[in-house]
Design an enzyme around this catalytic site. Sequence first.
Site, mmCIF file in Angstrom:
data_model
loop_
_atom_site.group_PDB
_atom_site.id
_atom_site.type_symbol
_atom_site.label_atom_id
_atom_site.label_comp_id
_atom_site.label_asym_id
_atom_site.label_seq_id
_atom_site.Cartn_x
_atom_site.Cartn_y
_atom_site.Cartn_z
ATOM 1 N N ASP A 57 -2.256 -0.420 5.948
ATOM 2 C CA ASP A 57 -2.618 0.142 7.254
ATOM 3 C C ASP A 57 -4.104 0.299 7.485
ATOM 4 O O ASP A 57 -4.552 0.344 8.639
ATOM 5 C CB ASP A 57 -1.985 1.532 7.400
ATOM 6 C CG ASP A 57 -2.617 2.545 6.454
ATOM 7 O OD1 ASP A 57 -2.621 2.296 5.231
ATOM 8 O OD2 ASP A 57 -3.133 3.564 6.936
ATOM 9 N N ASP A 88 0.860 -1.172 0.000
ATOM 10 C CA ASP A 88 0.000 0.000 0.000
ATOM 11 C C ASP A 88 0.907 1.237 0.000
ATOM 12 O O ASP A 88 2.120 1.142 0.208
ATOM 13 C CB ASP A 88 -0.881 -0.057 1.254
ATOM 14 C CG ASP A 88 -1.738 1.171 1.440
ATOM 15 O OD1 ASP A 88 -2.302 1.664 0.449
ATOM 16 O OD2 ASP A 88 -1.834 1.644 2.584
ATOM 17 N N ASP A 99 -0.290 5.191 1.029
ATOM 18 C CA ASP A 99 -0.573 6.099 2.151
ATOM 19 C C ASP A 99 -0.717 5.322 3.459
ATOM 20 O O ASP A 99 -1.460 4.342 3.542
ATOM 21 C CB ASP A 99 -1.869 6.871 1.878
ATOM 22 C CG ASP A 99 -1.722 7.852 0.735
ATOM 23 O OD1 ASP A 99 -1.203 8.953 0.958
ATOM 24 O OD2 ASP A 99 -2.116 7.499 -0.396
#
Length: 269
Positions: A213, A37, A39
């Site tokens: 996240d 991922d 961000d």
Amino acid sequence: MTDPSDSLSLAEHGAAPRDLPPPAPLRLNARTALFLDFDGTLVEIADHPDAVFVPDTLGETIHALARALEGRLALVSGRAIDALEAMLGPLEVAIAGSHGGEFRPAGAREAEALAEPLPAHVLERLSSFARANGDMLVEPKPHSVAVHYRRHPGALTGLLACAEEIARSEGIAMKHGKQVVELVMPGSDKGSAVRAFMQRPEFQGTSPFFVGDDVTDEDAFEAVGSLEGAGVLVGPLRATAAHWRLPDVDAVHAWLDAALNPSAASKGI
């Protein structure tokens, strides 16, 4: 290996999920595939999507990992591919943007669509609500639209109600991530992107890792778990299908750097 269902079942019964162990050192060998991922994983989340700090070395680190893995690396982000390349420069690695709606194998310049384009009237309906409720930041993407409410927390209840109603009436999905609510077209999810990459020859026969996240990464955690791989949650503990956890973005970079420089890591450098 930790069973991710333990964390989820505990959360469903009101108990705090137990902590997850850190991942073992990453081995860049022929059995490894790596999905990252952006961000909250490779860069810290900022108040505005364009305000994130991108280390000068990040693009080269991504390409170095891809070279070491002989192409078995992909970025899988909620951002559009164009937005990622605006921050990282031209990327030769595999990428899935817009939560998987845009799919581009390594070396290709044109992205394949895994989802239909977002209808213009859906963008306008959600944008109208955002304008009328503090002029919240709207981020249009090819297969989704995101509204960032970080600066307007009081608008969340109404935003969720509006997005849920649009999602029901249009037959599309709603995702509630970190300070963002997003409407996405069917087929535009990170799990579908991971599965599509894993069907390609360069990824076949590997054990995939997905590092992410947000709750929008859960589809990918479930996908790698079903493919004899593992998810790595970044940030605070929460109910998750991930197997392991790293505390923050800095820890992700340290884990990746140690894989690229194992001799330095073994000496504690």
